[in-house]
Design a protein around this motif. Sequence first.
Motif, PDB file in Angstrom:
ATOM      1  N   THR A  97     -29.253   6.771 -23.701  1.00  0.00           N
ATOM      2  CA  THR A  97     -28.964   8.176 -23.449  1.00  0.00           C
ATOM      3  C   THR A  97     -27.593   8.540 -24.014  1.00  0.00           C
ATOM      4  O   THR A  97     -26.747   7.663 -24.224  1.00  0.00           O
ATOM      5  N   PRO A  98     -27.346   9.824 -24.247  1.00  0.00           N
ATOM      6  CA  PRO A  98     -26.039  10.231 -24.780  1.00  0.00           C
ATOM      7  C   PRO A  98     -24.879   9.920 -23.832  1.00  0.00           C
ATOM      8  O   PRO A  98     -23.731   9.873 -24.270  1.00  0.00           O
ATOM      9  N   LYS A  99     -25.175   9.715 -22.554  1.00  0.00           N
ATOM     10  CA  LYS A  99     -24.125   9.453 -21.572  1.00  0.00           C
ATOM     11  C   LYS A  99     -23.780   7.970 -21.436  1.00  0.00           C
ATOM     12  O   LYS A  99     -22.959   7.603 -20.598  1.00  0.00           O
ATOM     13  N   CYS A 100     -24.390   7.133 -22.252  1.00  0.00           N
ATOM     14  CA  CYS A 100     -24.114   5.703 -22.140  1.00  0.00           C
ATOM     15  C   CYS A 100     -22.669   5.414 -22.521  1.00  0.00           C
ATOM     16  O   CYS A 100     -22.182   5.894 -23.548  1.00  0.00           O
ATOM     17  N   PRO A 101     -21.957   4.642 -21.719  1.00  0.00           N
ATOM     18  CA  PRO A 101     -20.578   4.298 -22.069  1.00  0.00           C
ATOM     19  C   PRO A 101     -20.535   3.329 -23.246  1.00  0.00           C
ATOM     20  O   PRO A 101     -21.570   2.796 -23.674  1.00  0.00           O
ATOM     21  N   GLY A 141     -27.050  -1.555 -27.828  1.00  0.00           N
ATOM     22  CA  GLY A 141     -25.917  -0.674 -28.063  1.00  0.00           C
ATOM     23  C   GLY A 141     -24.560  -1.319 -27.914  1.00  0.00           C
ATOM     24  O   GLY A 141     -23.540  -0.678 -28.144  1.00  0.00           O
ATOM     25  N   SER A 142     -24.522  -2.597 -27.529  1.00  0.00           N
ATOM     26  CA  SER A 142     -23.232  -3.244 -27.308  1.00  0.00           C
ATOM     27  C   SER A 142     -22.664  -3.821 -28.598  1.00  0.00           C
ATOM     28  O   SER A 142     -23.395  -4.080 -29.558  1.00  0.00           O
ATOM     29  N   ARG A 143     -21.361  -4.033 -28.584  1.00  0.00           N
ATOM     30  CA  ARG A 143     -20.663  -4.615 -29.729  1.00  0.00           C
ATOM     31  C   ARG A 143     -19.782  -5.753 -29.241  1.00  0.00           C
ATOM     32  O   ARG A 143     -19.107  -5.639 -28.214  1.00  0.00           O
ATOM     33  N   ARG A 144     -19.788  -6.841 -29.981  1.00  0.00           N
ATOM     34  CA  ARG A 144     -18.969  -7.985 -29.604  1.00  0.00           C
ATOM     35  C   ARG A 144     -17.510  -7.750 -29.975  1.00  0.00           C
ATOM     36  O   ARG A 144     -17.188  -7.219 -31.033  1.00  0.00           O
ATOM     37  N   ARG A 145     -16.635  -8.129 -29.048  1.00  0.00           N
ATOM     38  CA  ARG A 145     -15.188  -8.073 -29.269  1.00  0.00           C
ATOM     39  C   ARG A 145     -14.568  -9.332 -28.669  1.00  0.00           C
ATOM     40  O   ARG A 145     -15.098  -9.903 -27.713  1.00  0.00           O
ATOM     41  N   ALA A 201     -28.940   0.092 -17.106  1.00  0.00           N
ATOM     42  CA  ALA A 201     -30.188   0.247 -17.851  1.00  0.00           C
ATOM     43  C   ALA A 201     -30.638   1.704 -17.896  1.00  0.00           C
ATOM     44  O   ALA A 201     -31.269   2.130 -18.864  1.00  0.00           O
ATOM     45  N   ARG A 202     -30.311   2.469 -16.861  1.00  0.00           N
ATOM     46  CA  ARG A 202     -30.673   3.886 -16.850  1.00  0.00           C
ATOM     47  C   ARG A 202     -29.808   4.694 -17.819  1.00  0.00           C
ATOM     48  O   ARG A 202     -30.193   5.788 -18.236  1.00  0.00           O
ATOM     49  N   LEU A 210      -9.388   3.914 -28.239  1.00  0.00           N
ATOM     50  CA  LEU A 210     -10.574   4.161 -27.424  1.00  0.00           C
ATOM     51  C   LEU A 210     -10.375   5.286 -26.413  1.00  0.00           C
ATOM     52  O   LEU A 210     -11.225   5.507 -25.555  1.00  0.00           O
ATOM     53  N   GLU A 211      -9.244   5.981 -26.530  1.00  0.00           N
ATOM     54  CA  GLU A 211      -8.978   7.073 -25.592  1.00  0.00           C
ATOM     55  C   GLU A 211     -10.112   8.092 -25.627  1.00  0.00           C
ATOM     56  O   GLU A 211     -10.677   8.392 -26.675  1.00  0.00           O
ATOM     57  N   GLY A 212     -10.422   8.604 -24.449  1.00  0.00           N
ATOM     58  CA  GLY A 212     -11.467   9.615 -24.359  1.00  0.00           C
ATOM     59  C   GLY A 212     -12.858   9.035 -24.168  1.00  0.00           C
ATOM     60  O   GLY A 212     -13.828   9.783 -24.036  1.00  0.00           O
ATOM     61  N   ARG A 213     -12.967   7.703 -24.172  1.00  0.00           N
ATOM     62  CA  ARG A 213     -14.261   7.071 -23.967  1.00  0.00           C
ATOM     63  C   ARG A 213     -14.248   6.272 -22.664  1.00  0.00           C
ATOM     64  O   ARG A 213     -13.190   5.922 -22.150  1.00  0.00           O
ATOM     65  N   THR A 214     -15.419   6.008 -22.134  1.00  0.00           N
ATOM     66  CA  THR A 214     -15.554   5.109 -20.998  1.00  0.00           C
ATOM     67  C   THR A 214     -16.230   3.838 -21.484  1.00  0.00           C
ATOM     68  O   THR A 214     -16.886   3.839 -22.528  1.00  0.00           O
TER      69      THR A 214
END
Length: 274
Positions: free
Chosen positions: A18-22, A42-46, A13-14, A58-62
């Motif tokens: 924010t820009p640091k959200c995975p 901010g979530s997306r269903r997969r 939640a913190r 998705l390389e380079g992302r967390t």
Amino acid sequence: MSSFNTISPEKLARLVGTPKCPLLIDVRTDEDFAGDPRLIPGSRRRSFETVAEWSVGLEGRTAVVICQKGLKLSHGVAAWLRHAGVPADSLEGGALAWAQAGLPMVPADRVPALDRQGRTVWVTRSRPKIDRIACPWLIRRFVDPDAVFLFVPTSEVQGVSERFSATPFDIEGDDIFWSHRGELCTFDVMVDEFGLSTAPLKRLATIVRGADTARLDLAPEAPGLLAASLGLSRMYADDLAQVEAGLLLYDAFYRWCRDATDETHNWPARKPGA
């Protein structure tokens, strides 16, 4: 305390907003999702069944993976993502724990249909100032990090919306859902309709409303937001470049609303013991 390769709802939640959200990936089954058709902001269903396909690129992302209870589906998908080179954790307790903690969730039926690349597409008037920068910030940070924004002449918004399946916002019209309502500006409407009425965002909404509707007495910070917004509009001829610069501005205002409203700055600094 969270176990290895998990993250607690409180810690996530913190990061949300924010820009640091995975990257937030919801892999709940259709049956579980139907029981509570809301999304962590901010979530997306997969589909967990096709992770081998969509994990590519998705390389380079967390990532943080979300299932119903934080058990086999999220741990399995997170493990697969790590195999694909994507650092990934599972949300501890899943969507149920998030909801039980009273954290905000976005009603899925309020999110516009996605395009073929899995993005929401929005259209509004060109030369944004305040509301048309604040709304893209809210969408990017809390609804769809990959959202596309089209800025066109006012007379062409409706036509572009129809031809390009884009959702119009902050434009006049009786049939426009995402726009001003009475004394509320479009940002207010989005905060409410997206289920994001947290104390920090409601405080920010008041500031935006004051700056956007010439009611600078609504919040002491409203004149500052107005000045900064008009300054940005003079600095950038390109609307998209202005939006990108504006994201940082609203990131700062949001963090103040969330974390620093009680902090003051005095000069000269007081000496220890004075």
